[in-house]
Design a protein around this motif. Sequence first.
Motif, PDB file in Angstrom:
ATOM      1  N   TRP A   1     -80.917 -83.944  29.584  1.00  0.00           N
ATOM      2  CA  TRP A   1     -81.561 -83.134  28.557  1.00  0.00           C
ATOM      3  C   TRP A   1     -80.972 -83.445  27.176  1.00  0.00           C
ATOM      4  O   TRP A   1     -81.712 -83.488  26.176  1.00  0.00           O
ATOM      5  CB  TRP A   1     -81.375 -81.635  28.860  1.00  0.00           C
ATOM      6  CG  TRP A   1     -79.945 -81.186  28.785  1.00  0.00           C
ATOM      7  CD1 TRP A   1     -79.018 -81.199  29.779  1.00  0.00           C
ATOM      8  CD2 TRP A   1     -79.268 -80.691  27.615  1.00  0.00           C
ATOM      9  NE1 TRP A   1     -77.805 -80.748  29.330  1.00  0.00           N
ATOM     10  CE2 TRP A   1     -77.930 -80.420  28.005  1.00  0.00           C
ATOM     11  CE3 TRP A   1     -79.652 -80.438  26.301  1.00  0.00           C
ATOM     12  CZ2 TRP A   1     -76.986 -79.907  27.116  1.00  0.00           C
ATOM     13  CZ3 TRP A   1     -78.707 -79.935  25.414  1.00  0.00           C
ATOM     14  CH2 TRP A   1     -77.400 -79.673  25.826  1.00  0.00           C
TER      15      TRP A   1
ATOM     16  N   ASP B   1     -84.755 -72.410  26.502  1.00  0.00           N
ATOM     17  CA  ASP B   1     -84.217 -72.660  27.843  1.00  0.00           C
ATOM     18  C   ASP B   1     -82.917 -71.923  28.120  1.00  0.00           C
ATOM     19  O   ASP B   1     -82.529 -71.754  29.292  1.00  0.00           O
ATOM     20  CB  ASP B   1     -84.018 -74.160  28.064  1.00  0.00           C
ATOM     21  CG  ASP B   1     -85.340 -74.893  28.235  1.00  0.00           C
ATOM     22  OD1 ASP B   1     -86.385 -74.225  28.212  1.00  0.00           O
ATOM     23  OD2 ASP B   1     -85.326 -76.119  28.382  1.00  0.00           O
TER      24      ASP B   1
ATOM     25  N   TYR C   1     -84.945 -76.740  24.162  1.00  0.00           N
ATOM     26  CA  TYR C   1     -83.692 -76.918  24.890  1.00  0.00           C
ATOM     27  C   TYR C   1     -82.584 -75.967  24.447  1.00  0.00           C
ATOM     28  O   TYR C   1     -81.812 -75.478  25.279  1.00  0.00           O
ATOM     29  CB  TYR C   1     -83.200 -78.354  24.731  1.00  0.00           C
ATOM     30  CG  TYR C   1     -83.975 -79.384  25.527  1.00  0.00           C
ATOM     31  CD1 TYR C   1     -84.952 -79.013  26.436  1.00  0.00           C
ATOM     32  CD2 TYR C   1     -83.717 -80.744  25.381  1.00  0.00           C
ATOM     33  CE1 TYR C   1     -85.658 -79.957  27.171  1.00  0.00           C
ATOM     34  CE2 TYR C   1     -84.416 -81.700  26.113  1.00  0.00           C
ATOM     35  CZ  TYR C   1     -85.383 -81.291  27.000  1.00  0.00           C
ATOM     36  OH  TYR C   1     -86.074 -82.232  27.727  1.00  0.00           O
TER      37      TYR C   1
ATOM     38  N   SER D   1     -83.685 -80.391  38.231  1.00  0.00           N
ATOM     39  CA  SER D   1     -82.688 -79.992  37.241  1.00  0.00           C
ATOM     40  C   SER D   1     -81.296 -80.109  37.839  1.00  0.00           C
ATOM     41  O   SER D   1     -80.952 -79.393  38.778  1.00  0.00           O
ATOM     42  CB  SER D   1     -82.917 -78.557  36.776  1.00  0.00           C
ATOM     43  OG  SER D   1     -81.816 -78.099  36.001  1.00  0.00           O
TER      44      SER D   1
ATOM     45  N   ASN E   1     -88.219 -77.845  36.030  1.00  0.00           N
ATOM     46  CA  ASN E   1     -86.937 -77.982  35.351  1.00  0.00           C
ATOM     47  C   ASN E   1     -86.587 -76.617  34.751  1.00  0.00           C
ATOM     48  O   ASN E   1     -87.252 -75.608  35.032  1.00  0.00           O
ATOM     49  CB  ASN E   1     -86.996 -79.087  34.284  1.00  0.00           C
ATOM     50  CG  ASN E   1     -88.161 -78.876  33.314  1.00  0.00           C
ATOM     51  OD1 ASN E   1     -88.576 -77.741  33.055  1.00  0.00           O
ATOM     52  ND2 ASN E   1     -88.691 -79.954  32.772  1.00  0.00           N
TER      53      ASN E   1
END
Length: 254
Positions: A214, A233, A229, A63, A36
């Motif tokens: 997410w 990310d 997140y 993803s 991901n």
Amino acid sequence: MSAKSTSTRILNIEIYNSTQAVLLEELTSGIVFTPNVDHFVRLQNDYHFYNAYKNANYVLLDSKIIFSLYNLGGKRIQEKISGVDFFPEFCRYHAKDNRTKVFLLGGLDDSVHRAGERLNKELGSALVVGSYSGKKGFENDEIESQKVVNIITQSQANVLAVGIGSPQQELWIAKYKFQLPNVNIFFAVGGTFDVLSGKRKRAPVWMQNAGLEWLYRLLQEPRRLFKRYVITDMKFFYYFFLERLHLYKNPFGD
């Protein structure tokens, strides 16, 4: 990969580029990872994680965000294939195959055991021949890991699904696969056992299709997932734009 499937490079990793239906037909051996956004960021700065990925046979894009970005950018990726979808489908595909024997290796609680029981009940078979919930940190404990290897070997399983979180599961598979010669297929499945056991609910289908799974998870576990997140990310988009501008370089030189 067979003649039916191809690969597409995303940053420094080759991604399986075909459909789930084709993969179900051709998957008879190998290591299956499902990156991901978080994985792609880690693949830029963790050599051991990167090396584990380089030795995986099937790297499935997990993803929706990356899938959409690359398709809009002109790289045609045929299908997003997530671990939480593909592993149960693999089990359904082989439900009546007496030659396929699956072992589930999980984390601290009993989710892995309940996941195995639910799978067998749903499939009406004894596909899952064993499960084990390792104690905290077993993946870094040689004695405990050898105990796990012995338990898996005694089960006579030829398929192993490891769901202890990333990067632990990928690194454990890379380290111990050679001690499990009877296992033909290795899956790193993340939180799949939590979903299969009923411990955790997935996002509604519309959120999955919109690439917002997410966000659903963040709202469920804001303290644990906020930094990953919302901060870590976000680095992916930096690497993505470097790649689009032909300025991206693999930090490990391959």
